[in-house]
Motif scaffolding. Structure first.
Motif, PDB file in Angstrom:
ATOM      1  N   TYR A 165       0.862  -1.187   0.000  1.00  0.00           N
ATOM      2  CA  TYR A 165       0.000   0.000   0.000  1.00  0.00           C
ATOM      3  C   TYR A 165       0.893   1.230   0.000  1.00  0.00           C
ATOM      4  N   VAL A 166       0.886   1.965  -1.087  1.00  0.00           N
ATOM      5  CA  VAL A 166       1.751   3.132  -1.248  1.00  0.00           C
ATOM      6  C   VAL A 166       1.044   4.351  -0.674  1.00  0.00           C
ATOM      7  N   ASN A 167       1.530   4.829   0.460  1.00  0.00           N
ATOM      8  CA  ASN A 167       0.926   6.006   1.095  1.00  0.00           C
ATOM      9  C   ASN A 167       1.415   7.286   0.406  1.00  0.00           C
ATOM     10  N   ASP A 168       0.868   7.534  -0.780  1.00  0.00           N
ATOM     11  CA  ASP A 168       1.294   8.687  -1.574  1.00  0.00           C
ATOM     12  C   ASP A 168       0.324   9.857  -1.457  1.00  0.00           C
ATOM     13  N   ALA A 169      -0.403   9.928  -0.342  1.00  0.00           N
ATOM     14  CA  ALA A 169      -1.282  11.052  -0.063  1.00  0.00           C
ATOM     15  C   ALA A 169      -1.150  11.385   1.417  1.00  0.00           C
ATOM     16  N   GLY A 170      -1.350  12.668   1.757  1.00  0.00           N
ATOM     17  CA  GLY A 170      -1.330  13.011   3.170  1.00  0.00           C
ATOM     18  C   GLY A 170      -0.160  13.882   3.576  1.00  0.00           C
ATOM     19  N   VAL A 171      -0.086  14.155   4.865  1.00  0.00           N
ATOM     20  CA  VAL A 171       0.862  15.120   5.420  1.00  0.00           C
ATOM     21  C   VAL A 171       2.306  14.682   5.223  1.00  0.00           C
ATOM     22  N   GLN A 172       2.614  13.386   5.411  1.00  0.00           N
ATOM     23  CA  GLN A 172       4.003  12.942   5.304  1.00  0.00           C
ATOM     24  C   GLN A 172       4.560  13.155   3.905  1.00  0.00           C
ATOM     25  N   VAL A 173       3.719  12.961   2.904  1.00  0.00           N
ATOM     26  CA  VAL A 173       4.147  13.191   1.525  1.00  0.00           C
ATOM     27  C   VAL A 173       4.446  14.666   1.308  1.00  0.00           C
ATOM     28  N   GLN A 174       3.612  15.528   1.884  1.00  0.00           N
ATOM     29  CA  GLN A 174       3.844  16.966   1.752  1.00  0.00           C
ATOM     30  C   GLN A 174       5.160  17.363   2.418  1.00  0.00           C
ATOM     31  N   ARG A 175       5.448  16.810   3.571  1.00  0.00           N
ATOM     32  CA  ARG A 175       6.698  17.117   4.274  1.00  0.00           C
ATOM     33  C   ARG A 175       7.903  16.597   3.493  1.00  0.00           C
ATOM     34  N   PHE A 176       7.741  15.441   2.874  1.00  0.00           N
ATOM     35  CA  PHE A 176       8.826  14.890   2.068  1.00  0.00           C
ATOM     36  C   PHE A 176       9.120  15.796   0.870  1.00  0.00           C
ATOM     37  N   GLY A 177       8.067  16.236   0.173  1.00  0.00           N
ATOM     38  CA  GLY A 177       8.258  17.122  -0.968  1.00  0.00           C
ATOM     39  C   GLY A 177       8.920  18.419  -0.565  1.00  0.00           C
ATOM     40  N   ALA A 178       8.524  18.970   0.594  1.00  0.00           N
ATOM     41  CA  ALA A 178       9.136  20.200   1.079  1.00  0.00           C
ATOM     42  C   ALA A 178      10.605  19.990   1.412  1.00  0.00           C
ATOM     43  N   SER A 179      10.954  18.815   1.921  1.00  0.00           N
ATOM     44  CA  SER A 179      12.344  18.501   2.253  1.00  0.00           C
ATOM     45  C   SER A 179      13.193  18.394   0.994  1.00  0.00           C
ATOM     46  N   VAL A 180      12.645  17.755  -0.036  1.00  0.00           N
ATOM     47  CA  VAL A 180      13.367  17.634  -1.306  1.00  0.00           C
ATOM     48  C   VAL A 180      13.587  19.014  -1.922  1.00  0.00           C
ATOM     49  N   LEU A 181      12.554  19.849  -1.915  1.00  0.00           N
ATOM     50  CA  LEU A 181      12.681  21.183  -2.499  1.00  0.00           C
ATOM     51  C   LEU A 181      13.691  22.028  -1.728  1.00  0.00           C
ATOM     52  N   ALA A 182      13.681  21.921  -0.395  1.00  0.00           N
ATOM     53  CA  ALA A 182      14.646  22.667   0.416  1.00  0.00           C
ATOM     54  C   ALA A 182      16.071  22.243   0.077  1.00  0.00           C
ATOM     55  N   ALA A 183      16.284  20.917  -0.085  1.00  0.00           N
ATOM     56  CA  ALA A 183      17.615  20.423  -0.443  1.00  0.00           C
ATOM     57  C   ALA A 183      18.025  20.914  -1.825  1.00  0.00           C
ATOM     58  N   ALA A 184      17.060  20.973  -2.732  1.00  0.00           N
ATOM     59  CA  ALA A 184      17.355  21.460  -4.082  1.00  0.00           C
ATOM     60  C   ALA A 184      17.789  22.931  -4.053  1.00  0.00           C
ATOM     61  N   LYS A 185      17.219  23.676  -3.127  1.00  0.00           N
ATOM     62  CA  LYS A 185      17.552  25.105  -3.000  1.00  0.00           C
ATOM     63  C   LYS A 185      18.813  25.335  -2.178  1.00  0.00           C
ATOM     64  N   GLY A 186      19.301  24.286  -1.529  1.00  0.00           N
ATOM     65  CA  GLY A 186      20.440  24.443  -0.647  1.00  0.00           C
ATOM     66  C   GLY A 186      20.052  25.037   0.686  1.00  0.00           C
ATOM     67  N   GLU A 187      18.769  24.928   1.051  1.00  0.00           N
ATOM     68  CA  GLU A 187      18.266  25.478   2.304  1.00  0.00           C
ATOM     69  C   GLU A 187      18.197  24.387   3.371  1.00  0.00           C
ATOM     70  N   PRO A 188      18.132  24.777   4.656  1.00  0.00           N
ATOM     71  CA  PRO A 188      18.016  23.781   5.727  1.00  0.00           C
ATOM     72  C   PRO A 188      16.714  22.980   5.606  1.00  0.00           C
ATOM     73  N   THR A 189      16.759  21.759   6.062  1.00  0.00           N
ATOM     74  CA  THR A 189      15.562  20.915   6.055  1.00  0.00           C
ATOM     75  C   THR A 189      14.532  21.493   7.014  1.00  0.00           C
ATOM     76  N   PRO A 190      13.257  21.533   6.627  1.00  0.00           N
ATOM     77  CA  PRO A 190      12.214  22.002   7.556  1.00  0.00           C
ATOM     78  C   PRO A 190      12.251  21.206   8.849  1.00  0.00           C
ATOM     79  N   ASP A 191      11.804  21.832   9.947  1.00  0.00           N
ATOM     80  CA  ASP A 191      11.856  21.180  11.259  1.00  0.00           C
ATOM     81  C   ASP A 191      11.131  19.848  11.271  1.00  0.00           C
ATOM     82  N   ASP A 192      10.018  19.768  10.546  1.00  0.00           N
ATOM     83  CA  ASP A 192       9.240  18.530  10.525  1.00  0.00           C
ATOM     84  C   ASP A 192       9.510  17.703   9.272  1.00  0.00           C
ATOM     85  N   GLY A 193      10.655  17.989   8.617  1.00  0.00           N
ATOM     86  CA  GLY A 193      10.955  17.323   7.359  1.00  0.00           C
ATOM     87  C   GLY A 193      11.799  16.080   7.508  1.00  0.00           C
TER      88      GLY A 193
END
Length: 557
Positions: A165-193
């Protein structure tokens, strides 16, 4: 004569006794036949008389005595004794017991497997970790056990479907996407990332695939980072599990349930069953009607479905796909899910005892030299399946994770499970298989038939297999079908592993006591052929049992 053959003989005798009017019971489809714990009690035993006594309205020993009298007439049975409150203890005629070796070799890969029953469709869902990081060590245990359980179900005659069961919806997915984008920008990982070198690796690939990612709209960039990051992570999970020997029939997307309207349909279905109510702008399922500690929200007051609503839609989806039984392997932190999921099944009108099994597994840790193994450098704060496999290999990892009950926490000593020594269980079993293969190779070099093939065993005099160690080995070989049935019924694939370890020990004792091949100028004798057939049968059973655990059966080590 295999235990299954003996069970058929007992059922036939019961049928004859009923036809003769000696007892008045419903003839059972089969009866349990087991190997006694004390070999002095015989080759096999059955509690059939105790089970029939209540329906017959007669004392169990009386039923046992009348069955024993008839069973003693069977040419394959040397003796039948009535023991205790009404157990029947059997000793088989030497030829009948020896026939088991012939039957095993003839059956080959099919030995230990039950006939397929179309009314036993079971869905086994396991691992199902969020696609936001590598497969963790805890999930590795579910991968090994879940896959072995599915294999055991298949061997026991179930029609099995495996699922992630691929949990590809919900809050954890949003936090993961934000973490990837932050890394792409060279920014610190979000606190909940999500932290770890793997996030930076994914971000670099996302940037390479989307050169203009950081030049456009922030929301659009986040959507791309989430989408492509999940795709990369899921591809890695798929590859990692495949390398571990785990392949799924279905990778079920949670997002697909949302998009197809299945969550809305699930709420409507549950409402039609009379268990849904509205309160304070939210929608609830009255799970307390079926033993849950509180009612569960399906839709929040803001109109968004809850995670439990997704669970409701997913259970409904599995049942609508025709599965009679839904089996879920969950981690130790999901113990509270048992009550709510059972109540959910009941709200649909199902009997959860018949349609749902929720299996909770305990944690696994790694140690070396008595010291805990530290976290993964790549993952950051946890150990992964890849970390374990890199150190000990797939076979040792899978076997070591399967051989203990999920009810118990597990500490794996990396030094032990990587060691090629008798105290390492996987080596002990695999070595027995290689030892068997070595004997058969030597026999072939001497030009002695080994019983390999459907017709070759016919001329072997199996009545010669009467040495105590030969008898012990024959009895052990006959246990595989019973062990498989019990492992499936109890959801306990570790029983197969423990059986293989006992069988390996029984074979080693046989080999040490009974010379198989002629030495020097000696000519092969009929006993040589009989013992080689027994060795061939042992090879079949060891290989079949290891295959059920997803572990290889090497011919050389």
């Amino acid at each position: 004569m295999t235990p299954a053959d003996l069970a058929d003989v007992i059922v036939s005798v019961v049928r004859e006794a009923v036809a003769d009017g000696v007892i008045d019971v419903t003839v059972p489809a089969t009866v349990p036949v087991e190997r006694p714990k004390n070999p002095e009690h015989g080759d096999y035993a059955t509690p059939a008389a105790l089970q029939l006594a209540k329906a017959a309205r007669r004392p169990p020993r009386e039923i046992a005595e009348l069955l024993a009298e008839r069973l003693r007439k069977d040419p394959g049975v040397a003796s039948v004794d009535v023991a205790g409150p009404g157990f029947l203890n059997f000793r088989l005629a030497s030829e009948a017991l020896g026939e088991l070796a012939r039957a095993v070799v003839r059956a080959g890969d099919a030995y230990g497997r039950a006939a397929r029953r179309k009314d036993r469709r079971v869905n086994v869902e396991f691992v199902s970790a969020n696609p936001t990081g590598p497969v963790t060590l805890a999930s590795t245990r579910w991968a090994a056990v879940g896959d072995a359980l599915a294999r055991v179900f298949d061997a026991a005659g179930y029609d099995v479907g495996t699922e992630y069961y691929v949990n590809d919806a919900g809050v954890q997915v949003q936090r993961f996407g934000a973490s990837v984008l932050a890394a792409a920008k060279g920014e610190p990982t979000p606190d909940d990332g999500y932290h770890g070198a793997y996030v930076a690796e994914i971000a670099a690939k996302v940037l390479a695939d989307n050169p203009g990612l950081l030049e456009g709209d922030e929301a659009a960039a986040l959507a791309v980072a989430t989408r492509d990051g999940l795709a990369q992570m899921l591809a890695e999970i798929t590859s990692t599990l495949a390398g571990f020997g785990v392949h799924y029939d279905v990778w079920k997307s949670e997002r697909s349930l949302h998009d197809a309207g299945d969550l809305t349909a699930a709420v409507a279905d549950l409402r039609a069953h009379g268990h849904v109510y509205d309160a304070e702008g939210a929608v609830f399922l009255r799970t307390t009607d079926f033993g849950d500690d509180k009612d569960r929200a399906l839709v929040k007051s803001d109109g968004q479905p809850t995670y439990f609503c997704g669970d409701a839609a997913y259970y409904r989806d599995k049942r609508r796909r025709g599965f009679d039984k839904v089996v879920m392997l969950l981690g130790a932190d999901h113990h509270g899910y048992i009550g709510r999921l059972r109540a959910l099944a009941a709200c649909y009108g199902d009997d959860p005892a018949e349609t749902l099994d929720v299996i909770i597994g305990q944690l696994v840790t790694l140690s070396r030299g008595g010291e805990p193994v530290k976290m993964s450098k790549r993952a950051g704060n946890f150990l992964t399946l890849a970390d374990l496999v890199d150190v000990v290999g797939v076979d040792a990892a899978r076997y070591s994770l399967v051989r203990s009950s999920l009810d118990s926490s597990l500490d794996l000593d990396l030094d032990l499970i990587a060691r090629q020594a008798p105290e390492n269980p996987v080596f002990y079993v695999q070595y027995a298989h290689t030892r068997v293969c070595g004997v058969l190779r030597n026999a072939a070099q001497l030009g002695i038939a080994t019983g390999d093939g459907a017709s070759a065993p016919d001329g072997v005099d199996v009545s010669l297999l009467s040495h105590p160690r030969e008898v012990d080995l024959l009895r052990a070989l006959g246990e595989l079908p019973t062990v498989v049935a019990a492992a499936a019924s109890l959801r306990a694939p570790h029983r197969v592993a423990r059986y293989l370890e006992e069988l390996a020990g029984t074979y080693h004792r046989f080999y040490d006591a009974c010379r198989v091949l002629p030495q020097g100028d000696e000519e092969p004798t009929p006993l040589t052929g009989a013992r080689l057939l027994l060795v061939e049968a042992t090879k079949v059973v060891l290989a079949n049992g290891l295959r059920m655990l997803g572990v290889s059966a090497p011919e050389r080590m």
